[in-house]
Design a protein around this motif. Structure first.
Motif, PDB file in Angstrom:
ATOM      1  N   ARG A 174     -39.298 -33.392 -89.388  1.00  0.00           N
ATOM      2  CA  ARG A 174     -39.249 -33.407 -87.925  1.00  0.00           C
ATOM      3  C   ARG A 174     -38.290 -34.485 -87.423  1.00  0.00           C
ATOM      4  N   LEU A 175     -38.371 -35.665 -88.036  1.00  0.00           N
ATOM      5  CA  LEU A 175     -37.482 -36.748 -87.634  1.00  0.00           C
ATOM      6  C   LEU A 175     -36.024 -36.384 -87.904  1.00  0.00           C
ATOM      7  N   ALA A 176     -35.758 -35.776 -89.062  1.00  0.00           N
ATOM      8  CA  ALA A 176     -34.392 -35.398 -89.407  1.00  0.00           C
ATOM      9  C   ALA A 176     -33.840 -34.372 -88.416  1.00  0.00           C
ATOM     10  N   LEU A 177     -34.675 -33.440 -88.005  1.00  0.00           N
ATOM     11  CA  LEU A 177     -34.221 -32.405 -87.073  1.00  0.00           C
ATOM     12  C   LEU A 177     -33.976 -32.975 -85.679  1.00  0.00           C
ATOM     13  N   ARG A 178     -34.764 -33.951 -85.273  1.00  0.00           N
ATOM     14  CA  ARG A 178     -34.511 -34.593 -83.982  1.00  0.00           C
ATOM     15  C   ARG A 178     -33.258 -35.455 -84.029  1.00  0.00           C
ATOM     16  N   LEU A 179     -32.999 -36.038 -85.178  1.00  0.00           N
ATOM     17  CA  LEU A 179     -31.730 -36.759 -85.336  1.00  0.00           C
ATOM     18  C   LEU A 179     -30.555 -35.784 -85.288  1.00  0.00           C
ATOM     19  N   LEU A 180     -30.763 -34.565 -85.793  1.00  0.00           N
ATOM     20  CA  LEU A 180     -29.731 -33.541 -85.687  1.00  0.00           C
ATOM     21  C   LEU A 180     -29.451 -33.211 -84.223  1.00  0.00           C
ATOM     22  N   ALA A 181     -30.513 -33.113 -83.421  1.00  0.00           N
ATOM     23  CA  ALA A 181     -30.324 -32.858 -81.988  1.00  0.00           C
ATOM     24  C   ALA A 181     -29.544 -33.992 -81.332  1.00  0.00           C
ATOM     25  N   LEU A 182     -29.832 -35.228 -81.744  1.00  0.00           N
ATOM     26  CA  LEU A 182     -29.086 -36.366 -81.208  1.00  0.00           C
ATOM     27  C   LEU A 182     -27.624 -36.312 -81.658  1.00  0.00           C
ATOM     28  N   LEU A 183     -27.400 -35.911 -82.909  1.00  0.00           N
ATOM     29  CA  LEU A 183     -26.040 -35.770 -83.425  1.00  0.00           C
ATOM     30  C   LEU A 183     -25.267 -34.708 -82.630  1.00  0.00           C
ATOM     31  N   ILE A 184     -25.964 -33.665 -82.220  1.00  0.00           N
ATOM     32  CA  ILE A 184     -25.321 -32.617 -81.425  1.00  0.00           C
ATOM     33  C   ILE A 184     -24.850 -33.188 -80.092  1.00  0.00           C
ATOM     34  N   ALA A 185     -25.682 -34.032 -79.479  1.00  0.00           N
ATOM     35  CA  ALA A 185     -25.287 -34.670 -78.222  1.00  0.00           C
ATOM     36  C   ALA A 185     -24.077 -35.578 -78.420  1.00  0.00           C
ATOM     37  N   VAL A 186     -24.057 -36.312 -79.513  1.00  0.00           N
ATOM     38  CA  VAL A 186     -22.916 -37.190 -79.808  1.00  0.00           C
ATOM     39  C   VAL A 186     -21.657 -36.360 -80.050  1.00  0.00           C
ATOM     40  N   THR A 187     -21.822 -35.232 -80.722  1.00  0.00           N
ATOM     41  CA  THR A 187     -20.689 -34.341 -80.956  1.00  0.00           C
ATOM     42  C   THR A 187     -20.086 -33.860 -79.643  1.00  0.00           C
ATOM     43  N   ALA A 188     -20.956 -33.637 -78.661  1.00  0.00           N
ATOM     44  CA  ALA A 188     -20.463 -33.213 -77.343  1.00  0.00           C
ATOM     45  C   ALA A 188     -19.522 -34.254 -76.756  1.00  0.00           C
ATOM     46  N   LEU A 189     -19.850 -35.532 -76.923  1.00  0.00           N
ATOM     47  CA  LEU A 189     -18.962 -36.586 -76.435  1.00  0.00           C
ATOM     48  C   LEU A 189     -17.641 -36.573 -77.191  1.00  0.00           C
ATOM     49  N   LEU A 190     -17.701 -36.352 -78.499  1.00  0.00           N
ATOM     50  CA  LEU A 190     -16.478 -36.307 -79.292  1.00  0.00           C
ATOM     51  C   LEU A 190     -15.595 -35.129 -78.893  1.00  0.00           C
ATOM     52  N   GLY A 193     -15.402 -34.112 -75.908  1.00  0.00           N
ATOM     53  CA  GLY A 193     -15.005 -34.331 -74.524  1.00  0.00           C
ATOM     54  C   GLY A 193     -15.778 -33.503 -73.524  1.00  0.00           C
ATOM     55  N   SER A 194     -16.962 -33.025 -73.901  1.00  0.00           N
ATOM     56  CA  SER A 194     -17.777 -32.193 -73.019  1.00  0.00           C
ATOM     57  C   SER A 194     -18.925 -33.026 -72.455  1.00  0.00           C
ATOM     58  N   LEU A 195     -18.712 -33.587 -71.266  1.00  0.00           N
ATOM     59  CA  LEU A 195     -19.776 -34.367 -70.636  1.00  0.00           C
ATOM     60  C   LEU A 195     -20.955 -33.469 -70.251  1.00  0.00           C
ATOM     61  N   ALA A 196     -20.638 -32.243 -69.827  1.00  0.00           N
ATOM     62  CA  ALA A 196     -21.714 -31.305 -69.493  1.00  0.00           C
ATOM     63  C   ALA A 196     -22.527 -30.962 -70.734  1.00  0.00           C
ATOM     64  N   GLY A 197     -21.849 -30.775 -71.860  1.00  0.00           N
ATOM     65  CA  GLY A 197     -22.557 -30.499 -73.105  1.00  0.00           C
ATOM     66  C   GLY A 197     -23.412 -31.666 -73.554  1.00  0.00           C
ATOM     67  N   PHE A 198     -22.890 -32.890 -73.381  1.00  0.00           N
ATOM     68  CA  PHE A 198     -23.669 -34.079 -73.735  1.00  0.00           C
ATOM     69  C   PHE A 198     -24.928 -34.169 -72.880  1.00  0.00           C
ATOM     70  N   ALA A 199     -24.772 -33.982 -71.566  1.00  0.00           N
ATOM     71  CA  ALA A 199     -25.928 -34.052 -70.670  1.00  0.00           C
ATOM     72  C   ALA A 199     -26.941 -32.966 -70.994  1.00  0.00           C
ATOM     73  N   ALA A 200     -26.452 -31.756 -71.287  1.00  0.00           N
ATOM     74  CA  ALA A 200     -27.365 -30.646 -71.579  1.00  0.00           C
ATOM     75  C   ALA A 200     -28.098 -30.877 -72.895  1.00  0.00           C
ATOM     76  N   ALA A 201     -27.367 -31.252 -73.954  1.00  0.00           N
ATOM     77  CA  ALA A 201     -27.994 -31.445 -75.264  1.00  0.00           C
ATOM     78  C   ALA A 201     -28.984 -32.610 -75.247  1.00  0.00           C
ATOM     79  N   LEU A 202     -28.579 -33.717 -74.635  1.00  0.00           N
ATOM     80  CA  LEU A 202     -29.472 -34.865 -74.560  1.00  0.00           C
ATOM     81  C   LEU A 202     -30.671 -34.560 -73.673  1.00  0.00           C
TER      82      LEU A 202
END
Length: 359
Positions: free
Chosen positions: A131-147, A149-158
């Protein structure tokens, strides 16, 4: 042998929800054909979107009953990979539409769905380390959005991740789902108000700076077509040839970058009502889902983020997005195979839920 009362009630309600989905999606397909009758219109895009949503939903229901964690993980990685490939220059057809809101809307939507799938997998997992690993994956997805350049994607994923974590403390679904519906309604009403120029001048100028003047002009053209053709609309996929702004925009994709306004322009008031009914059906299915409340709310949060993005962009024009939305909804409404399933709805004594632990 007589089936347990709680289980039979779940089956009955699930059947009614599925029947309602058939009616709504069938209505969307049939109305697109009616709106195209007698015109040089192209309803294929709407039919493909309906087929992708229905196919994804069916796949999610089947795989969610058999291997919910593995399927949700695969969906999260697939959506993340598509989002990375859909970046400008990534070469994914339909994802690099110009102006920019085309591909950015698709990327943000895919990232929101990826985060939702990862969080749903976390709630379905039994081991706390997984469970912890999968939630870290969700956080990684949000960080990927920043990389990307998708601020909307970062806000949505986070936002989906935070809603998923908060869902652990929510015992009553109704209030939470009502809040999600209200949030979607506010975004939809706001986009319509901007198109109608019904907001105060300062607020309109601020929103235009965020949305771009070109997109606001496209929205205004869509409103004009909706008023000119309120019944059947102008016809599916005809906005580009009827919109002065789209014709004057270099490399335009012929869309108003708003699913709500595109429906109003191309399929009239009935098209808007059917679009709202499709979203309502998905949320109703999640509200009555036999899965645990955190799983249902996580999927609902991701789909609400998608709906908000669709109101201000053309994310729903990207087939993997509609298929992914159906898959996530199917995963979160799939009925567990056994009574010992870890991810089973917990009855709320203050309101009726569709699943009971009584034997």
């Amino acid at each position: 042998m007589t089936a347990p009362a709680g289980l039979s009630t779940t089956v009955e309600r699930g059947g009614l929800t599925d029947a309602a989905g058939v009616v709504v999606l069938g209505g969307c397909a049939v109305w697109s054909l009616i709106a195209a009758t007698g015109r040089d219109a192209r309803p294929e895009g709407v039919l493909l979107a309906v087929l992708a949503l229905a196919g994804g939903y069916a796949c999610g229901r089947i795989c969610g009953s058999l291997v919910p964690v593995a399927t949700a993980c695969a969906a999260a990685f697939a959506a993340l990979a598509l989002a990375v490939a859909a970046r400008p220059g990534g070469g994914i057809p339909g994802a690099t539409a110009v102006p920019a809101p085309g591909h950015t809307g698709a990327i943000a939507a895919l990232l929101a769905l990826a985060s939702g799938a990862a969080c749903c997998a976390a709630w379905a997992a039994r081991a706390s380390s997984l469970r912890l690993a999968l939630r870290l994956l969700a956080l990684l997805i949000a960080v990927t959005a920043l990389l990307l350049g998708s601020l909307a994607g970062f806000a949505a994923a986070l936002g989906v991740l935070l809603c998923s974590l908060a869902a652990a403390r929510i015992r009553r679904r109704t209030a939470a789902f009502a809040g999600l519906v209200l949030a979607t309604a506010l975004v939809a009403a706001g986009s319509w108000a901007v198109a109608e120029d019904a907001l105060p001048g300062g607020l309109t100028a601020s929103l235009e700076g965020q949305l771009s003047v070109n997109r606001v002009l496209l929205w205004q053209d869509a409103i004009g077509l909706a008023k000119e053709y309120p019944g059947r609309g102008a016809g599916p996929d005809r906005f580009g040839e009827l919109s002065p702004t789209a014709q004057q925009t270099p490399d335009a994709d012929g869309k108003p970058h708003s699913a709500l306004l595109q429906q109003a322009a191309e399929q009239g008031i009935p098209g808007v009502l059917l679009l709202g009914a499709a979203f309502g059906w998905v949320l109703y299915g999640l509200w009555r889902s036999p899965r645990a409340t955190p799983t249902a709310l996580t999927a609902a949060a991701a789909l609400t983020a998608l709906a908000a993005l669709a109101c201000i962009g053309n994310a729903l024009s990207f087939t993997p997005v509609t298929a992914g939305a159906g898959l996530l909804a199917g995963l979160a409404t799939a009925r567990p195979l056994g009574q010992d399933e870890a991810d089973v709805a917990v009855p709320d004594p203050s309101e009726p839920l569709p699943h009971s632990r009584h034997v």
